[in-house]
Design a protein around this motif. Structure first.
Motif, short mmCIF file in Angstrom:
data_model
loop_
_atom_site.label_atom_id
_atom_site.label_comp_id
_atom_site.label_asym_id
_atom_site.label_seq_id
_atom_site.Cartn_x
_atom_site.Cartn_y
_atom_site.Cartn_z
N GLU A 187 26.36 7.19 50.50
CA GLU A 187 27.29 6.90 49.41
C GLU A 187 26.83 5.73 48.55
O GLU A 187 26.44 4.69 49.06
N LEU A 188 26.88 5.94 47.25
CA LEU A 188 26.58 4.91 46.27
C LEU A 188 27.81 4.74 45.39
O LEU A 188 28.27 5.70 44.77
N GLN A 189 28.34 3.53 45.39
CA GLN A 189 29.56 3.24 44.62
C GLN A 189 30.67 4.25 44.94
O GLN A 189 31.37 4.75 44.06
N GLU B 8 18.19 -1.85 49.97
CA GLU B 8 17.66 -2.51 48.78
C GLU B 8 18.16 -1.85 47.51
O GLU B 8 18.52 -2.54 46.54
N LEU B 9 18.20 -0.55 47.49
CA LEU B 9 18.67 0.17 46.29
C LEU B 9 20.14 -0.18 46.02
O LEU B 9 20.52 -0.48 44.88
N ARG B 10 20.97 -0.14 47.05
CA ARG B 10 22.39 -0.44 46.86
C ARG B 10 22.58 -1.88 46.40
O ARG B 10 23.44 -2.18 45.57
N LYS B 11 21.78 -2.77 46.94
CA LYS B 11 21.89 -4.18 46.56
C LYS B 11 21.62 -4.34 45.06
O LYS B 11 22.32 -5.07 44.36
N ASN B 12 20.61 -3.62 44.56
CA ASN B 12 20.25 -3.72 43.15
C ASN B 12 21.28 -3.09 42.23
O ASN B 12 21.49 -3.53 41.10
N VAL B 13 21.92 -2.02 42.72
CA VAL B 13 22.88 -1.30 41.88
C VAL B 13 24.25 -1.96 41.90
O VAL B 13 24.92 -2.05 40.85
N GLU B 14 24.66 -2.46 43.05
CA GLU B 14 26.04 -2.89 43.22
C GLU B 14 26.24 -4.39 43.07
O GLU B 14 27.38 -4.87 43.14
#
Length: 201
Positions: free
Chosen positions: A24-26, A194-200
């Motif tokens: 899950e992303l956002q 890492e991806l979630r950290k950059n997006v959220e």
């Protein structure tokens, strides 16, 4: 008509067995996000998976869930299954681990495909790396996929030795105002964090 295809096979070993399409992303599963975005371009949506029960809660009823006809043979088998169940002439194929699929990028690739009848596919080449799983294909590519599976030639890039294709580079996308993160995919828990950290953030 363009069909959208999400390949949701694989064993997710590098992700510790967790299905990447369900990350899950956002607050939204990747596969649900992909379907929402791809539907702005695609009249038909197909998810190729041998575990439909995993995805049914995230996939609308009018999305076709289809199994591989040759399980365990990787992305080419997923492509074969998708080609077999659609009559659409152009097919946008992505992997289920790509959270930022871009209808704008796909629309540009489709326009390049339609400009030249002899072309079978258009794929992005970003920072020197080809991304066949954010590519546009003609249905007739099916005829090149099946012989590869029959002879156990499972390299995805091996397909491109048998078809006529072009690549679109970073510069082409940037010139038209299209960002290039659409080819980003995640394979490990560390990459996902890492991806979630950059997006959220």
């Amino acid at each position: 008509m363009t069909a959208g295809v999400i390949l949701a096979g694989g064993r997710n070993r590098r992700m510790g067995g967790q299905p990447k399409g369900l990350l899950e992303l956002q607050g939204e599963a990747i596969i649900a996000r992909q379907i929402r975005l791809m539907r702005t371009l695609c009249a038909e949506m197909i998810v190729v998976t041998n575990e439909p029960e995993l995805y049914r809660s995230e996939v609308p009823q009018n999305v076709n869930l289809v199994p591989d006809r040759n399980p365990g043979l990787g992305p080419l088998a997923g492509m074969e299954a998708a080609f077999a169940c659609t009559s659409s002439d152009t097919i946008w194929i992505v992997g289920c681990d790509m959270p930022f699929v871009s209808p704008e990028a796909a629309r540009l690739m489709r326009s390049k495909l339609e400009e030249r009848e002899e072309l079978d596919a258009v794929i992005p080449c970003l920072q020197g790396k080809r991304h066949p799983l954010h590519g546009l294909y003609r249905k007739r590519v099916e005829k090149a996929v099946s012989p590869l599976l029959e002879t156990q030639q499972l390299r995805l890039m091996g397909l491109f030795e048998r078809i006529r294709w072009v690549e679109l580079t970073d510069e082409v996308f940037v010139e038209t105002g299209i960002g290039t993160r659409f080819a980003t995919n995640v394979n490990t828990p560390e990459e996902w964090v890492e991806l979630r950290k950059n997006v959220e953030k």
